[in-house]
Write an enzyme that holds these catalytic residues in place. Structure first.
Site, mmCIF file in Angstrom:
data_model
loop_
_atom_site.group_PDB
_atom_site.id
_atom_site.type_symbol
_atom_site.label_atom_id
_atom_site.label_comp_id
_atom_site.label_asym_id
_atom_site.label_seq_id
_atom_site.Cartn_x
_atom_site.Cartn_y
_atom_site.Cartn_z
ATOM 1 N N ASN A 10 41.481 39.970 42.598
ATOM 2 C CA ASN A 10 42.922 39.818 43.122
ATOM 3 C C ASN A 10 43.755 40.962 42.776
ATOM 4 O O ASN A 10 44.078 41.067 41.501
ATOM 5 C CB ASN A 10 43.428 38.322 42.128
ATOM 6 N N TRP A 11 44.083 41.702 44.030
ATOM 7 C CA TRP A 11 44.851 43.204 43.713
ATOM 8 C C TRP A 11 46.285 42.667 43.427
ATOM 9 O O TRP A 11 47.049 43.652 43.371
ATOM 10 C CB TRP A 11 44.326 43.812 44.954
ATOM 11 N N LYS A 12 46.674 41.540 43.713
ATOM 12 C CA LYS A 12 48.141 41.138 43.523
ATOM 13 C C LYS A 12 48.824 42.199 44.399
ATOM 14 O O LYS A 12 48.370 42.760 45.123
ATOM 15 C CB LYS A 12 48.493 41.194 42.000
ATOM 16 N N HIS A 102 47.688 29.934 42.764
ATOM 17 C CA HIS A 102 47.721 30.785 41.537
ATOM 18 C C HIS A 102 48.922 30.464 40.532
ATOM 19 O O HIS A 102 50.029 30.243 41.095
ATOM 20 C CB HIS A 102 47.610 32.417 42.168
ATOM 21 N N GLU A 104 50.796 32.571 39.196
ATOM 22 C CA GLU A 104 52.122 33.311 39.350
ATOM 23 C C GLU A 104 52.891 32.740 40.627
ATOM 24 O O GLU A 104 54.175 32.875 40.406
ATOM 25 C CB GLU A 104 51.483 34.857 39.647
ATOM 26 N N GLU A 175 41.813 29.028 35.645
ATOM 27 C CA GLU A 175 42.483 30.163 35.291
ATOM 28 C C GLU A 175 43.481 29.672 34.096
ATOM 29 O O GLU A 175 44.711 29.285 34.525
ATOM 30 C CB GLU A 175 43.308 31.115 36.362
ATOM 31 N N GLY A 181 46.390 38.080 32.587
ATOM 32 C CA GLY A 181 47.173 39.431 32.547
ATOM 33 C C GLY A 181 47.378 39.821 31.005
ATOM 34 O O GLY A 181 48.258 40.664 30.385
ATOM 35 N N SER A 220 41.826 37.708 32.174
ATOM 36 C CA SER A 220 41.205 38.717 31.386
ATOM 37 C C SER A 220 39.784 39.043 31.366
ATOM 38 O O SER A 220 39.367 39.400 30.369
ATOM 39 C CB SER A 220 42.003 38.720 30.088
ATOM 40 N N GLY A 241 41.629 39.812 38.059
ATOM 41 C CA GLY A 241 43.022 40.476 38.279
ATOM 42 C C GLY A 241 42.723 41.935 37.936
ATOM 43 O O GLY A 241 42.164 42.778 38.780
ATOM 44 N N GLY A 242 43.269 42.356 36.735
ATOM 45 C CA GLY A 242 43.373 43.571 36.382
ATOM 46 C C GLY A 242 42.377 44.373 36.352
ATOM 47 O O GLY A 242 42.214 45.469 36.994
HETATM 48 C C1 PEP Z 1 44.390 36.480 38.237
HETATM 49 O O1 PEP Z 1 45.388 37.070 38.445
HETATM 50 O O2 PEP Z 1 43.800 35.695 38.702
HETATM 51 C C2 PEP Z 1 43.824 37.012 36.846
HETATM 52 C C3 PEP Z 1 42.624 36.393 36.373
HETATM 53 O O3 PEP Z 1 44.239 38.313 36.303
HETATM 54 P P1 PEP Z 1 43.770 38.920 35.038
HETATM 55 O O4 PEP Z 1 42.106 39.156 35.149
HETATM 56 O O5 PEP Z 1 44.183 40.213 34.976
HETATM 57 O O6 PEP Z 1 43.786 38.025 34.034
#
Ligand code: PEP
Length: 261
Positions: A10-12, A102, A104, A175, A181, A220, A241-242
């Site tokens: 997920n490049w957000k 999600h 966010e 999640e 994050g 994470s 994500g990251g």
């Molecule tokens: C996400 O945004 O779906 C996610 C899991 O982010 P991160 O891996 O950065 O926690």
């Protein structure tokens, strides 16, 4: 039938068309050949910013190895809804699916289960895959009500789904909000327990089709914790994500998902 494994980045709201193309190139060039030529052991997806979706077409299935996902999708196909993008429009620019629910979007854009339920139905109806995200915040986790909370989110977010559409295009992602994050990862034990609970709810309400759904973990995930999380039980891959913004880290996670026993 073995459940499908997925590793989805997920490049957000990061990258531009050019930098998204560069990252996709690095990922595709680094995917181990055996994963492309042998029996596929993890499907690989990326969710770039909407305006870069069509730029990734050369790397996307069926020409390339990547499945492309939107990070959101409207709850209706089309109409007077300024700023919205419907599932057919997403598919038109090359998306195979959409991430919905999600945290966010739930937090920053106040999306509730009822809206997410309509989005899920609309996207599945249009033929897209859906990665439906559920997860509890820290307060809920500390209250010990996390499993009930997640099951009620799941049940409400799937409330509109026509049972006939409840099939291989639906992917779940657990999640925990406090792990997204933040660098905090849920323990393998906590993840295993939650995935088991989700799996038994899916089986109870949707039979064999429910039992076969892929359940991903997100929060994470890094190369250093991916193997342990895959061993948690009932984990069919990750939403990342990251770490998905660095080709080498993402590729290491892809390999760990594919190689997990
Ligand atoms: C996400 O945004 O779906 C996610 C899991 O982010 P991160 O891996 O950065 O926690």
């Amino acid at each position: 039938m073995a459940r499908v494994r997925w590793t989805i980045g997920n490049w957000k709201q990061n990258l531009f068309r050019g930098t998204a193309e560069l990252l996709a190139t690095d990922i595709v060039e680094g995917i181990p050949a055996e994963l492309l030529e042998g029996p596929v052991r993890t499907k690989i997806g990326v969710a770039p910013t909407l305006v870069a979706l069509d730029a990734l077409a050369p790397w996307s299935r069926p020409a390339g190895p990547l499945y492309l996902f939107g990070q959101n999708c409207a709850a209706q196909e089309e109409g007077a809804f300024t700023g919205e993008v419907g599932p057919g429009q997403l598919a038109d620019v090359g998306a195979h699916g959409a991430i919905l629910g999600h945290s966010e979007r739930r937090t920053h854009f106040r999306e509730d289960d009822a809206l997410i339920a309509r989005k899920v139905q609309c996207a599945l109806q249009a033929g897209l895959r859906v990665v439906l995200c559920v997860g509890e915040g820290l307060e809920v986790r500390e209250s010990g009500e996390h499993e009930n909370f997640v099951i009620s989110q799941l049940s409400a977010s799937l409330a509109e789904v026509d049972p006939e559409l409840f099939q291989d295009r639906l992917i779940l992602a657990y999640e925990p909000v406090w792990a997204i994050g933040t660098g905090k990862t849920a323990s393998a034990r906590d993840v295993g327990a939650m995935h088991k609970r989700i799996r038994s709810w899916l089986t109870e309400h949707h039979g064999a089709t429910g039992a076969d759904r892929s359940i991903l973990y997100g929060g994470s995930v890094k190369p250093g914790n991916a193997a342990g999380l895959m061993a948690a039980g009932d984990v069919d891959g990750f939403l990342v994500g990251g770490a998905s913004l660095e080709a080498e880290a993402f590729l290491q996670i892809v390999r760990l998902v594919a190689e997990a026993s």
